[in-house]
Design a protein around this motif. Structure first.
Motif, short mmCIF file in Angstrom:
data_model
loop_
_atom_site.label_atom_id
_atom_site.label_comp_id
_atom_site.label_asym_id
_atom_site.label_seq_id
_atom_site.Cartn_x
_atom_site.Cartn_y
_atom_site.Cartn_z
N GLU A 1 0.83 -1.21 0.00
CA GLU A 1 0.00 0.00 0.00
C GLU A 1 0.86 1.25 0.00
O GLU A 1 0.57 2.23 -0.69
CB GLU A 1 -0.93 -0.03 1.22
N THR A 2 1.93 1.21 0.76
CA THR A 2 2.86 2.34 0.79
C THR A 2 3.47 2.58 -0.58
O THR A 2 3.54 3.71 -1.06
CB THR A 2 3.98 2.06 1.82
N ALA A 3 3.92 1.52 -1.23
CA ALA A 3 4.52 1.65 -2.56
C ALA A 3 3.52 2.21 -3.55
O ALA A 3 3.87 3.02 -4.42
CB ALA A 3 5.05 0.30 -3.03
N LEU A 4 2.26 1.80 -3.45
CA LEU A 4 1.25 2.31 -4.37
C LEU A 4 1.03 3.81 -4.16
O LEU A 4 0.96 4.59 -5.12
CB LEU A 4 -0.07 1.56 -4.18
N SER B 1 -3.59 7.58 -10.19
CA SER B 1 -4.56 7.26 -9.14
C SER B 1 -5.21 5.91 -9.45
O SER B 1 -5.67 5.67 -10.56
CB SER B 1 -5.64 8.33 -9.06
N PRO B 2 -5.28 5.02 -8.46
CA PRO B 2 -5.90 3.71 -8.72
C PRO B 2 -7.39 3.81 -9.03
O PRO B 2 -7.97 2.88 -9.60
CB PRO B 2 -5.65 2.94 -7.43
N ARG B 3 -8.02 4.91 -8.68
CA ARG B 3 -9.43 5.09 -9.02
C ARG B 3 -9.60 5.46 -10.49
O ARG B 3 -10.64 5.21 -11.08
CB ARG B 3 -10.06 6.15 -8.14
N ASN B 4 -8.59 6.08 -11.07
CA ASN B 4 -8.65 6.48 -12.47
C ASN B 4 -8.06 5.43 -13.40
O ASN B 4 -8.58 5.21 -14.50
CB ASN B 4 -7.92 7.81 -12.68
N ASN B 5 -6.96 4.82 -12.98
CA ASN B 5 -6.29 3.85 -13.84
C ASN B 5 -5.57 2.81 -12.97
O ASN B 5 -4.39 2.96 -12.65
CB ASN B 5 -5.29 4.55 -14.76
N PRO B 6 -6.27 1.75 -12.58
CA PRO B 6 -5.65 0.73 -11.71
C PRO B 6 -4.40 0.10 -12.31
O PRO B 6 -3.45 -0.19 -11.57
CB PRO B 6 -6.77 -0.30 -11.54
N ASP B 7 -4.38 -0.10 -13.61
CA ASP B 7 -3.22 -0.74 -14.24
C ASP B 7 -1.97 0.13 -14.10
O ASP B 7 -0.89 -0.38 -13.76
CB ASP B 7 -3.50 -1.01 -15.72
N ALA C 1 -1.52 2.44 -11.84
CA ALA C 1 -1.21 2.52 -10.40
C ALA C 1 -0.39 1.31 -9.97
O ALA C 1 0.60 1.44 -9.23
CB ALA C 1 -2.50 2.61 -9.59
N LEU C 2 -0.77 0.12 -10.43
CA LEU C 2 -0.02 -1.09 -10.09
C LEU C 2 1.36 -1.09 -10.74
O LEU C 2 2.34 -1.55 -10.13
CB LEU C 2 -0.81 -2.32 -10.52
N ARG C 3 1.44 -0.57 -11.96
CA ARG C 3 2.75 -0.48 -12.63
C ARG C 3 3.70 0.40 -11.81
O ARG C 3 4.87 0.05 -11.59
CB ARG C 3 2.58 0.09 -14.03
N GLU C 4 3.20 1.54 -11.34
CA GLU C 4 4.05 2.44 -10.57
C GLU C 4 4.36 1.86 -9.19
O GLU C 4 5.46 2.06 -8.67
CB GLU C 4 3.35 3.80 -10.42
N ALA D 1 0.37 -8.70 -3.98
CA ALA D 1 -0.74 -8.22 -3.15
C ALA D 1 -1.84 -7.63 -4.02
O ALA D 1 -1.58 -6.81 -4.91
CB ALA D 1 -0.23 -7.17 -2.17
N PRO D 2 -3.09 -8.06 -3.83
CA PRO D 2 -4.20 -7.51 -4.65
C PRO D 2 -4.48 -6.06 -4.29
O PRO D 2 -4.15 -5.59 -3.20
CB PRO D 2 -5.38 -8.42 -4.27
N LEU D 3 -5.11 -5.36 -5.22
CA LEU D 3 -5.45 -3.96 -5.01
C LEU D 3 -6.86 -3.89 -4.41
O LEU D 3 -7.85 -3.94 -5.12
CB LEU D 3 -5.40 -3.20 -6.35
N HIS D 4 -6.93 -3.79 -3.10
CA HIS D 4 -8.21 -3.71 -2.41
C HIS D 4 -8.48 -2.25 -2.05
O HIS D 4 -7.94 -1.73 -1.08
CB HIS D 4 -8.19 -4.57 -1.15
N LEU D 5 -9.31 -1.60 -2.86
CA LEU D 5 -9.64 -0.20 -2.61
C LEU D 5 -11.02 -0.07 -1.98
O LEU D 5 -11.93 -0.83 -2.31
CB LEU D 5 -9.63 0.60 -3.92
N LEU D 6 -11.16 0.90 -1.11
CA LEU D 6 -12.49 1.23 -0.60
C LEU D 6 -13.30 1.87 -1.73
O LEU D 6 -12.75 2.62 -2.54
CB LEU D 6 -12.40 2.21 0.56
N PRO D 7 -14.59 1.63 -1.80
CA PRO D 7 -15.40 2.33 -2.81
C PRO D 7 -15.47 3.81 -2.49
O PRO D 7 -15.43 4.20 -1.31
CB PRO D 7 -16.79 1.66 -2.67
N PRO D 8 -15.53 4.67 -3.49
CA PRO D 8 -15.65 6.11 -3.24
C PRO D 8 -16.89 6.40 -2.40
O PRO D 8 -17.95 5.79 -2.59
CB PRO D 8 -15.80 6.71 -4.65
#
Length: 545
Positions: A210-213, A225-231, A233-236, A261-268
């Motif tokens: 999570e810190t790295a993301l 931003s993982p809300r705009n472009n998850p791919d 965000a994971l690349r970075e 680690a999966p990308l588990h985001l809270l819903p907006p």
């Protein structure tokens, strides 16, 4: 015998006169350059001394956005966020930040000279300012004092401010202030707000992944931003993990576990995203033009929170059978120009593009009521159900002139294509043009903010209704009489854009459906029924609209 005394020849005497002259010139030039550099340094140090360093740790007060009934919609340009302290920052966050942004943070004095030289050489080869070599301290100066222009002057001022920051704050204080202030995308400012918004936890409880993301977001908060472009965000995130591995801050096993680690985001959490985004756009225009302070203000908007939610829910239901079909809507109170509800995208949390303001599509047959109004305005008899024949009664220049009065923009086509509506407009432009039909020929400028007040409740800005007559009442009556309705819908040839327009004293509305990459829309009958049902719901007495 008489002895004549001779001076011993100096080593300078062995240097050819031309070289001696060139050496003297070079020395003078060097002294001049050093003198000019000293003056330049003195100038920028003096410029930097004008800034209040207390602003570094003093976060801007939030600007509150209210709806038309005085209910809170959002807080922007400052927040209620809790500021973290140094002991709350996990070690892996510090290591990730330094590995990504400033590996020599604890060695330099605000400016990394080798990095600047390397960036300068790269800029010379690129013939543009493509490399910045900004340290964390320089980034903190830029974000604190809003140094946004891309210029050499800004860079030199930023450098001088960085030296001032290093002279007045410890490294830990600079690092903490940086993490409290930096933007992490999707409306989140500061690491604590980002941790809670994305993951629902405090900073000290963030995992390595999570810190790295979050650190990976910093360089391009919107794009990464993982809300705009998850791919992306994971690349970075993975790139930050690789940098941690390169600097021996984590092991290969830790890096591999974090990559998996999966990308588990809270819903907006905010259902008013469309409206808030548009209000912020309008607010930024006001702040820039009025030179108001960016914090501690209260902006009363024209949006009705209940109606906004009603429109969003109705469109979500209507769009469910149509994968990837986009939409935009603008609903206006015609007498005042207040935008009461606005939709910018099917899912505004995954798409930042504002289709209500920026998507231009052909209007098609829904524009035909205006053709009848134009003919009547110029003393011609509108021919019912014959828009092309009616358009031929007027010169093309007149059609264009009247369209411009309504706020529509060229280029405009010839008369026949004009009558078919084969020119483009945004949903906002279409809705604004409709105010003239709803108001017996009076066009009204639209707006999203009614007033702006400072922390002492002093009014900084008060919106006035801006209107002008553009058509006669007889002309607007012809628009309704020729079509027998105040609601118009059409699926334009080649069936790629569906429009629904409505104009009445109670409501003006423009609704668009289509694909970002135009293609045929299936089952337009469902869209037509749903659009008319939505319009009827908004016309039903309820909360103030």
């Amino acid at each position: 015998m008489t002895w004549v005394e001779h001076d011993e020849p100096s080593w300078l005497d062995h240097i050819p006169p031309g070289i001696r002259a060139a050496s003297r010139l070079a020395l003078r030039l060097l002294l001049i350059i050093l003198f000019l550099l000293a003056l330049l340094a003195l100038f920028y140090w003096q410029q930097a001394s004008r800034f209040d360093l207390n602003d570094v740790t003093r976060m801007p007060e939030r600007t509150l956005i209210l709806d038309s009934e005085g209910r809170e919609l959002a807080a922007v340009h400052g927040t209620r966020r809790r500021l973290i302290e140094k002991h709350e920052i996990p070690a892996h966050l510090v290591k990730a930040l330094l590995a990504r942004e400033d590996r020599h943070f604890f060695q330099h004095s605000g400016v990394h000279l080798r990095g600047i030289l390397r960036a300068a050489l790269r800029n010379l080869s690129d013939r543009e300012l493509s490399q910045g070599a900004s340290t964390l301290t320089m980034q903190l100066a830029r974000n604190t004092f809003e140094l946004r222009s891309h210029s050499l002057h800004r860079k030199l001022l930023e450098t001088a401010l960085a030296f001032r920051l290093e002279a007045n704050f410890s490294k830990d204080e600079i690092l903490t202030a940086y993490l409290n202030r930096i933007y992490f995308g999707s409306g989140t400012f500061g690491i604590e707000q980002a941790a809670k918004s994305y993951f629902g936890k405090t900073t000290k409880n963030l995992t390595l992944a999570e810190t790295a993301l979050l650190v990976g977001i910093i360089r391009a908060p919107h794009d990464f931003s993982p809300r705009n472009n998850p791919d992306l965000a994971l690349r970075e995130r993975n790139h930050v993990l690789n940098q941690l591995l390169e600097t021996n801050n984590i092991t290969s096993e830790q890096a591999e576990d974090a990559r998996k680690a999966p990308l588990h985001l809270l819903p907006p959490r905010n259902s008013q995203t469309d409206a808030i985004r548009c209000i912020r756009r309008h607010l930024n225009e006001l702040l820039d033009s009025g030179d108001f302070k960016r914090g501690g203000l209260t902006a009363t908007s024209t949006i009705n929170r209940d109606r906004q939610k009603q429109v969003r829910n109705s469109l979500d239901t209507l769009l469910a059978p149509f994968p990837n079909l986009q939409t935009a809507l603008v609903a206006i109170h015609p007498a005042t120009g207040k935008i009461q509800a606005i939709i910018t995208a099917r899912d505004p949390n995954s798409s930042q593009f504002n289709r209500a303001f920026d998507t231009k599509r052909q209007l098609g047959p829904v524009f035909q009521p205006f053709i009848y109004a134009f003919a009547t305005e110029r003393g011609r008899l509108a021919i019912t159900n014959q828009p092309i024949q009616t358009a031929r009664l007027l010169p093309e220049t007149e059609l264009a002139r009247l369209a411009k009065r309504l706020g529509l923009h060229p280029p405009f086509p010839n008369r026949e294509e004009f009558a078919r509506g084969n020119f483009t407009a945004t949903p906002l432009q279409a809705a604004t043009a409709l105010t003239a039909l709803a108001n017996d020929g009076t066009w009204v400028a639209t707006h999203l903010i009614s007033r702006l007040t400072d922390p002492k409740d002093q009014i900084l800005f008060q919106q006035k209704t801006l209107s002008r007559p553009v058509l006669s009442p007889e002309a607007t009556q012809a628009a309704f009489q020729s079509s027998g309705s105040s609601t118009w819908t059409s699926l334009n040839a080649p069936k790629t854009d569906f429009w629904a327009l409505h104009a009445s004293p109670e409501l003006v509305l423009a609704l668009w459906f289509g694909y970002d990459n135009p293609k045929i829309i299936p089952d337009s009958q469902a869209l037509e029924k749903g659009s008319k049902r939505l319009i009827q719901q908004l016309l039903t007495p309820g909360p103030a609209f």
